[in-house]
Design a protein around this motif. Sequence first.
Motif, PDB file in Angstrom:
ATOM      1  N   VAL A  56      25.347 -60.015 -20.634  1.00 52.54           N
ATOM      2  CA  VAL A  56      24.745 -60.776 -21.726  1.00 52.54           C
ATOM      3  C   VAL A  56      25.609 -60.651 -22.974  1.00 52.54           C
ATOM      4  O   VAL A  56      25.768 -59.569 -23.524  1.00 52.54           O
ATOM      5  N   PHE A 110      28.853 -55.455 -23.515  1.00 53.76           N
ATOM      6  CA  PHE A 110      27.661 -56.273 -23.306  1.00 53.76           C
ATOM      7  C   PHE A 110      26.424 -55.597 -23.880  1.00 53.76           C
ATOM      8  O   PHE A 110      26.298 -54.374 -23.871  1.00 53.76           O
ATOM      9  N   SER A 111      25.497 -56.410 -24.370  1.00 54.75           N
ATOM     10  CA  SER A 111      24.227 -55.869 -24.835  1.00 54.75           C
ATOM     11  C   SER A 111      23.377 -55.406 -23.655  1.00 54.75           C
ATOM     12  O   SER A 111      22.578 -54.476 -23.796  1.00 54.75           O
ATOM     13  N   SER A 112      23.540 -56.049 -22.535  1.00 56.46           N
ATOM     14  CA  SER A 112      22.881 -55.617 -21.306  1.00 56.46           C
ATOM     15  C   SER A 112      23.622 -56.237 -20.122  1.00 56.46           C
ATOM     16  O   SER A 112      24.435 -57.149 -20.297  1.00 56.46           O
ATOM     17  N   SER A 172      14.568 -67.364 -24.189  1.00 51.76           N
ATOM     18  CA  SER A 172      16.000 -67.151 -23.953  1.00 51.76           C
ATOM     19  C   SER A 172      16.388 -65.718 -24.297  1.00 51.76           C
ATOM     20  O   SER A 172      17.276 -65.156 -23.698  1.00 51.76           O
ATOM     21  N   ASN A 193      16.296 -63.110 -21.314  1.00 49.50           N
ATOM     22  CA  ASN A 193      17.326 -63.198 -20.272  1.00 49.50           C
ATOM     23  C   ASN A 193      16.810 -62.793 -18.913  1.00 49.50           C
ATOM     24  O   ASN A 193      17.549 -62.211 -18.122  1.00 49.50           O
ATOM     25  N   THR A 208      18.006 -54.919 -14.660  1.00 51.74           N
ATOM     26  CA  THR A 208      18.700 -55.073 -15.932  1.00 51.74           C
ATOM     27  C   THR A 208      18.945 -53.673 -16.499  1.00 51.74           C
ATOM     28  O   THR A 208      18.019 -52.867 -16.559  1.00 51.74           O
ATOM     29  N   GLN A 212      23.060 -57.367 -15.850  1.00 51.65           N
ATOM     30  CA  GLN A 212      22.104 -57.585 -14.772  1.00 51.65           C
ATOM     31  C   GLN A 212      22.812 -57.635 -13.430  1.00 51.65           C
ATOM     32  O   GLN A 212      23.989 -57.980 -13.351  1.00 51.65           O
ATOM     33  N   ARG A 247      25.889 -65.855 -24.141  1.00 47.85           N
ATOM     34  CA  ARG A 247      25.151 -66.418 -23.014  1.00 47.85           C
ATOM     35  C   ARG A 247      25.307 -65.488 -21.832  1.00 47.85           C
ATOM     36  O   ARG A 247      26.166 -64.618 -21.821  1.00 47.85           O
ATOM     37  N   LEU A 248      24.489 -65.686 -20.832  1.00 46.94           N
ATOM     38  CA  LEU A 248      24.578 -64.870 -19.615  1.00 46.94           C
ATOM     39  C   LEU A 248      25.769 -65.352 -18.808  1.00 46.94           C
ATOM     40  O   LEU A 248      25.854 -66.532 -18.459  1.00 46.94           O
ATOM     41  N   THR A 249      26.720 -64.464 -18.534  1.00 51.49           N
ATOM     42  CA  THR A 249      27.942 -64.816 -17.818  1.00 51.49           C
ATOM     43  C   THR A 249      28.018 -64.038 -16.520  1.00 51.49           C
ATOM     44  O   THR A 249      27.911 -62.812 -16.531  1.00 51.49           O
TER      45      THR A 249
END
Lengths: 114, 108
Positions: free
Chosen positions: B92, B29-31, A98, A101, B48, B33, B95-97
């Motif tokens: 991120v 965001f931390s990252s 997880s 990502n 990413t 995509q 959770r990935l949004t």
Amino acid sequence: EAGVVQSPRYKIIEKKQPVAFWCNPISGHNTLYWYLQNLGQGPELLIRYENEEAVDDSQLPKDRFSAERLKGVDSTLKIQPAELGDSAVYLCASSATSGANVLTFGAGSRLTVL
Amino acid sequence: TQLLEQSPQFLSIQEGENLTVYCNSSSVFSSLQWYRQEPGEGPVLLVTVVTGGEVKKLKRLTFQFGDARKDSSLHITAAQPGDTGLYLCAGVLARLTFGEGTQLTVNP
């Protein structure tokens, strides 16, 4: 290498009927996700598994939706009873961990509720 | 309220034109995509970006992450019909949004 496999690809049911979707993730991927995608919109997370444990199910409507991932591999998402508003594409994705990502998605299961 | 706002929602252009798609948020965001999704398929990860100000290139696609890590852009040079699809940004946090997507159509 096979990707994420989902079935059925298409399902048409009448409201109040039950429906189930199946997902086989990429071999070795510990994390499995179920997303819901309405037409023309981005995917929304329903539930995330780490192996067989559901670690994020806060977005899952638990009154009618349930999911399981026995043995930490395949997963099933069930809706009972289905409502008209459940018509959407249900996407399964998996990732090695997880934290990375890096998600690989299946082609999705398109549900139409009449 | 959508956490990630994408614009435009729809874009129809002729082959050979350039275009830019934007992804904006008030969150850091931390990252971030970018994915492309074709009809009847799931989203496929394109890139990413992790560092503020980072620029990544993938053939004719250029991705940029904002300095404050709140926004990103995707620029396509000399678009081709094969670029047609739904472009999704995803940030991120816990959770990935995903954003709502930009539906791109490139006409021959």
